[in-house]
Design a protein around this motif. Structure first.
Motif, PDB file in Angstrom:
ATOM      1  N   PRO A   1       0.813  -1.214   0.000  1.00  0.00           N
ATOM      2  CA  PRO A   1       0.000   0.000   0.000  1.00  0.00           C
ATOM      3  C   PRO A   1       0.849   1.268   0.000  1.00  0.00           C
ATOM      4  CG  PRO A   1      -0.857  -1.566   1.587  1.00  0.00           C
ATOM      5  CD  PRO A   1       0.454  -2.126   1.093  1.00  0.00           C
ATOM      6  N   HIS A   2       0.328   2.232  -0.705  1.00  0.00           N
ATOM      7  CA  HIS A   2       0.936   3.569  -0.723  1.00  0.00           C
ATOM      8  C   HIS A   2       0.925   4.118   0.703  1.00  0.00           C
ATOM      9  CE1 HIS A   2       1.730   7.386  -2.773  1.00  0.00           C
ATOM     10  NE2 HIS A   2       0.971   7.933  -1.861  1.00  0.00           N
ATOM     11  N   LYS A   3      -0.201   3.831   1.375  1.00  0.00           N
ATOM     12  CA  LYS A   3      -0.384   4.292   2.758  1.00  0.00           C
ATOM     13  C   LYS A   3      -0.825   3.066   3.554  1.00  0.00           C
ATOM     14  CE  LYS A   3      -2.870   8.261   4.755  1.00  0.00           C
ATOM     15  NZ  LYS A   3      -3.324   7.691   5.944  1.00  0.00           N
ATOM     16  N   ALA A   4      -0.113   2.724   4.610  1.00  0.00           N
ATOM     17  CA  ALA A   4      -0.426   1.495   5.363  1.00  0.00           C
ATOM     18  C   ALA A   4      -1.875   1.499   5.847  1.00  0.00           C
ATOM     19  CB  ALA A   4       0.523   1.387   6.553  1.00  0.00           C
ATOM     20  N   VAL A   5      -2.484   0.308   5.864  1.00  0.00           N
ATOM     21  CA  VAL A   5      -3.872   0.202   6.330  1.00  0.00           C
ATOM     22  C   VAL A   5      -3.861  -0.267   7.790  1.00  0.00           C
ATOM     23  CG1 VAL A   5      -4.865  -0.244   4.047  1.00  0.00           C
ATOM     24  CG2 VAL A   5      -4.043  -2.175   5.409  1.00  0.00           C
ATOM     25  N   PRO A   6      -4.936   0.015   8.562  1.00  0.00           N
ATOM     26  CA  PRO A   6      -4.927  -0.348   9.990  1.00  0.00           C
ATOM     27  C   PRO A   6      -4.703  -1.842  10.214  1.00  0.00           C
ATOM     28  CG  PRO A   6      -6.812   1.054   9.462  1.00  0.00           C
ATOM     29  CD  PRO A   6      -6.140   0.757   8.175  1.00  0.00           C
ATOM     30  N   GLU A   7      -5.165  -2.682   9.281  1.00  0.00           N
ATOM     31  CA  GLU A   7      -5.009  -4.144   9.464  1.00  0.00           C
ATOM     32  C   GLU A   7      -3.541  -4.573   9.370  1.00  0.00           C
ATOM     33  OE1 GLU A   7      -6.950  -2.637   7.374  1.00  0.00           O
ATOM     34  OE2 GLU A   7      -9.025  -3.281   7.704  1.00  0.00           O
ATOM     35  N   ALA A   8      -2.708  -3.812   8.683  1.00  0.00           N
ATOM     36  CA  ALA A   8      -1.276  -4.150   8.565  1.00  0.00           C
ATOM     37  C   ALA A   8      -0.485  -2.856   8.688  1.00  0.00           C
ATOM     38  CB  ALA A   8      -1.008  -4.827   7.220  1.00  0.00           C
ATOM     39  N   PRO A   9      -0.448  -2.300   9.919  1.00  0.00           N
ATOM     40  CA  PRO A   9       0.116  -0.955  10.066  1.00  0.00           C
ATOM     41  C   PRO A   9       1.609  -0.855   9.775  1.00  0.00           C
ATOM     42  CG  PRO A   9      -0.449  -1.924  12.203  1.00  0.00           C
ATOM     43  CD  PRO A   9      -0.943  -2.868  11.161  1.00  0.00           C
ATOM     44  N   ASP A  10       2.320  -2.020   9.745  1.00  0.00           N
ATOM     45  CA  ASP A  10       3.766  -1.923   9.488  1.00  0.00           C
ATOM     46  C   ASP A  10       4.108  -2.080   8.012  1.00  0.00           C
ATOM     47  OD1 ASP A  10       3.175  -4.640   9.267  1.00  0.00           O
ATOM     48  OD2 ASP A  10       5.179  -5.252   9.948  1.00  0.00           O
ATOM     49  N   ALA A  11       3.064  -2.250   7.149  1.00  0.00           N
ATOM     50  CA  ALA A  11       3.346  -2.525   5.732  1.00  0.00           C
ATOM     51  C   ALA A  11       2.785  -1.420   4.854  1.00  0.00           C
ATOM     52  CB  ALA A  11       2.735  -3.873   5.331  1.00  0.00           C
ATOM     53  N   GLY A  12       3.598  -0.464   4.531  1.00  0.00           N
ATOM     54  CA  GLY A  12       3.162   0.612   3.634  1.00  0.00           C
ATOM     55  C   GLY A  12       4.389   1.398   3.240  1.00  0.00           C
ATOM     56  N   PHE A  13       4.391   1.897   2.005  1.00  0.00           N
ATOM     57  CA  PHE A  13       5.552   2.687   1.583  1.00  0.00           C
ATOM     58  C   PHE A  13       5.674   3.959   2.429  1.00  0.00           C
ATOM     59  CE2 PHE A  13       5.113   0.175  -2.424  1.00  0.00           C
ATOM     60  CZ  PHE A  13       6.401  -0.330  -2.459  1.00  0.00           C
ATOM     61  N   ASP A  14       4.561   4.396   3.045  1.00  0.00           N
ATOM     62  CA  ASP A  14       4.635   5.609   3.865  1.00  0.00           C
ATOM     63  C   ASP A  14       5.266   5.357   5.228  1.00  0.00           C
ATOM     64  OD1 ASP A  14       2.447   4.057   4.673  1.00  0.00           O
ATOM     65  OD2 ASP A  14       1.381   5.788   5.495  1.00  0.00           O
TER      66      ASP A  14
END
Ligand code: FAD
Length: 451
Positions: free
Chosen positions: A233-246
């Motif tokens: 994700p461009h912006k991490a989602v609450p379900e996977a808060p550690d996985a996002g380019f942001d």
């Protein structure tokens, strides 16, 4: 015969130039980049594609099947890698059919070489199309360090990708258009070859590390290396808060993330973290529009007409099929009757462009979540079994899209029918144990008759 202007010397524009010039048209291709064959490869921007049935059919028509086959690697199966590094292999088809992995840059260079060789084609690099007069089929171009230039063909074909200048001009008329960025961006991560040039993973598989909210994929190159792509994700989602380019911005964060979630890939790529930090992040956009033509003087092909997410590996294949269909219309209506040719091209292709956009989003979910889901794997087994026993009645959706030229619209409709049937089959008590039984087969066929 016509003077044809093609905007864009990417995969679709260069193939189309070969096809049209072989028919006797005079073709001028205008490409905004400098000649990519003379440039250094663009570090961190390489992509591997798979060429599938529709792509091969168009390449064959252009007489280029053998040339392209030489730079591809066959891929027969998906291999999933779980978070502990365990793998599982799932064949693409029950009859050993393959997709063919190729570097996008290398394929583009070969197609440009071929286009240049065909009498009647002229390539103009460093020409950025700035404006198009759709009625007159004339274009103006800016050039670095030189005066603007103009072209004066009779037909202009926009093969200028997702942010097409030709399409932009069509938008000023009666034109439907939508553009949607998906939540995921991507980055290239390349896997090295082994010390003796051999592959460190099975080169005949598409390697996938599906993690529901993000995934890594790898496709083989001919030299033992793999080109990998990390989708996140461009912006991490609450379900996977550690996985996002942001949220993964520092070397320490990247190293922890990659080592934890892709341990086997991390072990194969000595500089995985460094690549993550260095390589650019790119977006994925879906563009739908219609019509794809303007009277007898202009048309869109490839990503200019249908930019889609890459999860079916069909963007280029669909673009090559656009070229093939255009040639079929020229066969039917004649090479000078572009009014009829473009009208029928539009009628045949637009709905299929929308369908492959839907199919590609659907496969995104399949690759991201389902390939690691036991229920999905069971469904694949049942479908393979049905196909083996009743090949005339059951062809899985994936095979229809990748290994036939069944129109995408029909494949999508049939895929939805299969979903309804499989939902009921998977709900049968004890299905995991009896999936190969006659009872299950009978039930699926009965539902097929009714659905
Ligand atoms: C990560 C990823 C993986 C993919 N995997 C697959 C796959 O496995 N199989 C598959 O079939 N497809 C795949 N695709 C999709 C595929 O890359 C595209 O569908 C394909 O490149 C489209 O070709 P095109 O020629 O229409 O557009 P492009 O490749 O974008 O080429 C357009 C050309 O036009 C030029 N241009 C743009 N604007 C102008 C202008 N104003 N003037 C002059 N020139 C201009 C550009 O410089 C470019 O050279 C993937 C895409 C991505 C991002």
């Amino acid at each position: 015969m016509k003077n044809i202007t093609i905007i864009g010397g990417g995969l679709v524009g260069s193939l189309l130039a070969v096809l049209l010039a072989r028919r006797g048209h005079k073709v001028d291709v205008y490409e905004r980049r400098d000649d990519p064959r003379k440039a250094k490869p663009w570090e961190g921007r390489s992509i591997n594609l798979v060429v599938s049935h529709r792509g091969w059919a168009a390449l064959r028509l252009a007489g280029l099947e053998e040339t392209v086959r030489k730079i591809t690697v066959p891929v027969y199966a998906r291999m999933t890698h779980d978070p502990e590094g365990r793998t599982n292999q799932l064949a693409y088809s029950i009859d050993h059919k393959a997709n063919w992995s190729v570097s996008r840059g290398e394929l583009n260079n070969r197609l440009l070489d071929e286009a240049e060789r065909v009498p009647g084609v002229t390539l103009h690099f460093g020409h950025r199309c700035e404006d198009v007069d759709l009625d007159k089929a004339t274009c103006t171009f800016s050039r670095k360090g030189a005066e603007p230039a103009t072209s004066t063909g009779e037909v202009v074909l926009g093969c200028d990708g997702a942010f097409s200048a030709v399409r932009l001009k069509m938008q000023f008329g009666r034109f439907n258009y939508s553009q949607e960025y998906i939540e995921h961006d991507y980055k290239e991560i390349s896997f090295p070859a082994g010390p003796d040039g051999t592959s460190l993973m099975d080169p005949n598989c598409l390697h996938i590390w599906p993690r529901r909210y993000y995934m890594l994929m790898g496709l083989a190159n001919g030299n033992g290396s793999f080109t990998g792509t990390l989708f996140m994700p461009h912006k991490a989602v609450p379900e996977a808060p550690d996985a996002g380019f942001d949220v993964i911005r520092t070397e320490e964060q990247a190293d922890r993330f990659l080592r934890t979630h892709f341990p086997d890939a991390y072990a194969l790529i000595p500089n995985m973290t460094e690549q993550y930090m260095r390589h650019p992040q790119a977006n994925l956009v879906v563009v739908r529009c219609s019509p794809w033509v303007h009277g007898a003087t202009a048309a869109l092909l490839g990503d200019a007409a249908h930019a889609i997410v890459p999860f079916y590996g069909e963007g280029m294949n669909a673009g090559f099929e656009d070229c093939h269909v255009l040639c079929k219309q020229l066969d039917k209506h004649g090479d000078n009757n572009w009014g009829a040719v473009l009208e029928t091209y539009n009628a045949e292709r637009v709905a299929n462009g929308h369908a492959i956009a839907d199919l590609s989003m659907r496969n995104f979910i399949e690759m991201r979540d389902l390939v690691a889901d036991p229920r999905f794997l069971l469904r694949k087994k049942i479908e393979g079994h049905l196909q083996a026993k009743h090949p005339d009645r059951w062809m899985p959706l994936y095979s229809q899209v990748k290994f036939t030229d069944i129109p995408y619209v029909d494949a999508l409709r049939e895929g939805r029918r299969h979903d309804r049937i499989m939902e009921q089959v998977l709900a049968m008590p004890g299905i995991a144990e009896k999936w190969e039984s006659e009872e299950v087969e009978r039930k699926a066929l009965e539902l097929l008759d009714k659905a």
